[in-house]
Design an enzyme around this catalytic site. Structure first.
Site, mmCIF file in Angstrom:
data_model
loop_
_atom_site.group_PDB
_atom_site.id
_atom_site.type_symbol
_atom_site.label_atom_id
_atom_site.label_comp_id
_atom_site.label_asym_id
_atom_site.label_seq_id
_atom_site.Cartn_x
_atom_site.Cartn_y
_atom_site.Cartn_z
ATOM 1 N N GLU A 161 -56.211 6.723 41.230
ATOM 2 C CA GLU A 161 -55.243 7.394 40.365
ATOM 3 C C GLU A 161 -54.222 8.188 41.176
ATOM 4 O O GLU A 161 -53.033 8.200 40.842
ATOM 5 C CB GLU A 161 -55.974 8.318 39.377
ATOM 6 C CG GLU A 161 -56.946 7.612 38.452
ATOM 7 C CD GLU A 161 -56.291 6.508 37.640
ATOM 8 O OE1 GLU A 161 -55.073 6.591 37.396
ATOM 9 O OE2 GLU A 161 -56.996 5.556 37.250
ATOM 10 N N GLY A 180 -37.630 -5.787 11.822
ATOM 11 C CA GLY A 180 -37.982 -4.825 12.855
ATOM 12 C C GLY A 180 -39.441 -4.922 13.235
ATOM 13 O O GLY A 180 -40.225 -5.623 12.579
ATOM 14 N N THR A 183 -41.278 -0.973 4.912
ATOM 15 C CA THR A 183 -41.813 -0.748 3.568
ATOM 16 C C THR A 183 -41.489 0.652 3.082
ATOM 17 O O THR A 183 -41.221 0.864 1.894
ATOM 18 C CB THR A 183 -43.331 -0.985 3.574
ATOM 19 O OG1 THR A 183 -43.611 -2.287 4.090
ATOM 20 C CG2 THR A 183 -43.905 -0.874 2.178
ATOM 21 N N GLY A 211 -44.471 -1.018 11.907
ATOM 22 C CA GLY A 211 -44.570 0.432 11.942
ATOM 23 C C GLY A 211 -43.258 1.173 11.999
ATOM 24 O O GLY A 211 -43.258 2.410 12.065
ATOM 25 N N THR A 212 -42.127 0.480 11.969
ATOM 26 C CA THR A 212 -40.835 1.163 12.058
ATOM 27 C C THR A 212 -40.369 1.717 10.724
ATOM 28 O O THR A 212 -39.399 2.475 10.691
ATOM 29 C CB THR A 212 -39.772 0.200 12.615
ATOM 30 O OG1 THR A 212 -39.812 -1.025 11.873
ATOM 31 C CG2 THR A 212 -40.027 -0.092 14.085
#
Length: 725
Positions: A485, A263, A270, A266-267
């Site tokens: 913007e 994956g 671990t 950060g998903t």
């Protein structure tokens, strides 16, 4: 099946790095003693050579001539040798200094003699240079030396006890000190090179330095993991197999040898592995792939062998190898082979095939680069399962936010559903960082609770950074940024398939932007996108540059990131999605890093790539023309929004809609309201579109008299504003 190990279990084995139960080899201790003896004798030999180089032997007749000539300063009489020194101005000493200058004056030591004057050398040589002569049996020697003005010293005879003390002090004590020093060096320095605690080998570099967790020592369970229900289900089955293997073996099922967690970063790969350690109640070996790679050839393979050897002794257990792509890369020699890495991989493959699955040793691997792994490592029988841990969906993000906010004091206005909706595409690590930043912001603001505004502001902080409070822009630059913007926001507002505008700001931020337009989806979107949605996204990216050209009649480098984002989308449409008329259903590229940057490589000829560039430009031109058309058609509304934005510097999408529809933007409630909030259907005419925005309060109508009907609408008639030209 063996249960959890107790602390007083005699068969308990500590972390291999501790080495509590490892036997220390006596050969290793004797080798240290041998090295110490050799070093001490080598040191004594060097000292003896230095002392011998400053001592010169002369015949006894020469000694007598120098005494009678008055050259000798003092004599030390010993039973084995006579040692004497010469006076500073003696001829033999001057001759010796001349020989030294002639020998080294033009060599590498010449500069050394030039740094001292002659007098300094004479003073040093008079005490450092000594002469020796063999003893003779002459009872009148001392009297003769005194008559020639020579100072005489006589050394007393050395007893046997003094000789023993001298030998111990000069040999045994240095050896013991050297042994102690080598022991400390071995224990504290060499031990860091590897995890072996014994005296065999060079610091135990062949030992696997895996961390061992027993009985929930990680402090993480499946209750701490959210948004990955499918992965948890697969891992729970593996844990259940370790606890209750009988119900699986009765039907003939075999325990899977390994599972690969795949994956984006950060998903929670671990984190899931640590949760397995917390739930399994079996020994859990945790090691990184980089721990197998060392500068010594063969160390990686040795550590793999040691890891599986220790795991087999503690079975049933789990081995977790993080970043397994470090040692599991494909064994091709196109870019030059690495023998050490290949040996480590070969040993890992052999160990995966070698151990008995009935023992209960399961290998978990984690990587975000599965495309580089060797095919032999991925085949069934080694890693039987491939568990994909992808970015969480809306429900997964909501559950993840609930996990990370369990210990956070939240205010009543917090709506985690809206935060989960705004954070589409974020992973678990992003959400954890967002919650922590919101808590820090609440503390900075002097509050005891985290509000909804803190969470949304922390989301903006993560994507845009903090505000630059000392940044100064000219009036022209502020106006240019405002139109840029508002151009994004206007195109997004008028596009049917675009995401609603949440916020517009012209305040510079630390991420390098002078302002930004925040778009947030109103519903959870999957990775499926239609062509119309992609074209609308490109048009929104082009809205800033279109406003610069249409309104300000110029172009700036502020649109560089917008152009890059639009080009990437258009290139994917042509090369990957088959959305071009020139190529149709033809893939011109393939994904290279699916879980990292998502980049791809072209799989076509150079001529085809040139045609593809033309097709990409055609898509961009169409979207840019749509953006320009929107800007021109809504120029008057843009002027109103820009005027309000220049005054407030930050407005919401709801305030923008209120200005366009002719309502007072100050009446819009909520710090974060999007353009879809309160937006009327297309077939309904907006109320009071041509009404002036006034700051004065509107007076209430007088009370109605008896029998008189109040005016319709509950108030006075509103004055009609000027018509649009």
């Amino acid at each position: 099946m063996a249960g959890p190990m107790k602390p007083n279990d005699p068969n308990r084995r500590e972390d291999p790095s501790g080495g509590d139960d490892k036997k220390r080899s006596p050969l290793g201790f004797f080798s240290i003693v041998l090295w110490a003896v050799m070093l001490v004798f080598l040191l004594q030999s060097c000292i003896g050579m230095v002392e011998k180089s400053s001592v010169h032997e002369v015949p006894y007749s020469t000694f007598m001539e120098w005494v009678e000539a008055g050259y000798v300063a003092e004599v030390q009489l010993d039973s084995t040798v006579y040692t004497f020194t010469l006076k500073e101005d003696s001829a033999p000493l001057q001759e010796l200094l001349d020989q030294m200058e002639n020998a080294y004056g033009s060599g590498t030591l010449g500069g050394l003699f030039n740094q001292f004057n002659r007098q300094d050398l004479e003073n040093a040589a008079s005490t450092a240079v000594k002469f020796q002569v063999g003893p003779v049996n002459d009872p009148n020697l001392v009297q003769w030396l005194r008559e020639n003005n020579v100072e005489t010293f006589r050394r007393d005879a050395v007893t046997q006890e003094q000789q023993m003390v001298s030998m111990v002090a000069g040999t045994v004590v240095p050896i013991l000190l050297m042994v102690a020093g080598l022991m400390l060096v071995y224990r504290y320095m060499f031990k860091k090179m590897g995890s072996g605690g014994g005296f065999g080998g060079i610091g135990g570099v062949g030992k696997a330095n895996a961390k061992v967790y027993v009985e929930k020592k990680t402090g993480v369970t499946f209750n701490d993991v959210a948004g990955q229900d499918e992965a948890k289900e697969s891992l729970e089955e593996i844990i259940d197999f370790l606890h209750n293997p009988g119900k699986y073996t009765e039907i003939g099922a075999k325990l899977p040898k390994g599972a690969l967690l795949v994956g984006p970063p950060g998903t929670g790969k671990t984190l899931l592995a640590k949760a397995v350690a917390g739930e399994a109640n079996v020994p859990f070996f945790s090691i990184s792939g980089s721990d197998f790679v060392e500068m010594f050839v063969g160390v990686g393979a040795s550590r793999v062998r040691d890891l599986f050897k220790e795991a087999s002794k503690m079975a049933p257990c789990i081995i977790f190898i993080d970043e397994i792509d470090t040692i599991g890369k494909s064994r091709d020699n196109r870019m030059g082979g690495n023998d050490e890495r290949e040996q480590t991989l070969n040993q890992l493959l052999a160990e995966l095939d070698g151990f008995d699955p009935g023992k209960g040793v399961i290998v978990l691997g984690a990587t975000n680069r599965p495309e580089v792994l060797d095919k032999a490592l991925l085949r069934p029988g080694r890693f039987d399962r491939r568990i994909t841990i992808d970015r969480p969906n809306l429900a997964g993000r909501l559950a993840t936010l609930q996990v990370h906010t369990r210990k956070i004091k939240l205010a009543e206005d917090v709506d985690l559903n809206k935060i989960a909706l705004a954070t589409a595409g974020c992973v678990g690590a992003d959400l954890a960082n967002l919650v922590n930043e919101a808590a820090l912001r609440a503390v900075r603001k002097g509050r005891r609770l985290v509000t909804q505004e803190d969470l949304l502001a922390s989301f903006e902080f993560v994507i845009a950074g903090s505000e630059k409070k000392n940044s100064v822009l000219t009036e022209f630059e502020r106006k240019l940024v405002a139109y840029h913007e508002v151009g994004h926001a206007m195109v997004a507002y008028k596009q049917k398939n675009a995401e609603p505008v949440q916020k517009i700001t012209i305040v510079p931020h630390t991420e390098g932007s002078l302002g930004y337009t925040l778009l947030m989806p109103e519903e959870d979107k999957t990775n499926l996108r239609t062509k119309e949605e992609l074209m609308a996204k490109i048009a929104v990216s082009m809205g800033g540059r279109a406003a610069e050209e249409v309104v300000m009649n110029t172009m700036t480098n502020g649109a560089s990131q917008d152009i890059q984002e639009a080009t990437n989308i258009a290139r994917n449409m042509v090369a990957m999605y088959g959305m071009s008329e020139e190529f149709g259903m033809m893939a011109l590229g393939s994904v290279r890093n699916q879980y990292l940057d998502g980049g791809y490589g072209l799989d076509c000829a150079q001529d085809t790539a040139a045609v593809m560039d033309k097709a990409v430009k055609a898509v961009l031109d169409v979207c840019y023309a749509d953006a320009v058309e929107v800007i021109k058609a809504n120029r008057e509304d843009m002027d109103k929004v820009v005027a309000y934005l220049l005054e407030k510097e930050t407005i919401t999408g709801g305030e923008m809609v209120a200005i366009i529809e002719g309502r007072d933007p100050a009446l819009v409630e909520g710090a974060y309201t999007s353009t879809h909030a309160g937006k009327l259907p297309e077939d309904v005419e907006p109320p009071a579109r041509h009404i002036h925005i006034v700051d004065e309060p509107i007076p209430m109508p007088p009370p109605a008299e008896d029998g008189e009907k109040p005016p319709e609408g509950g108030g006075p008639e509103q004055p009609e504003g000027p018509k649009e030209e």
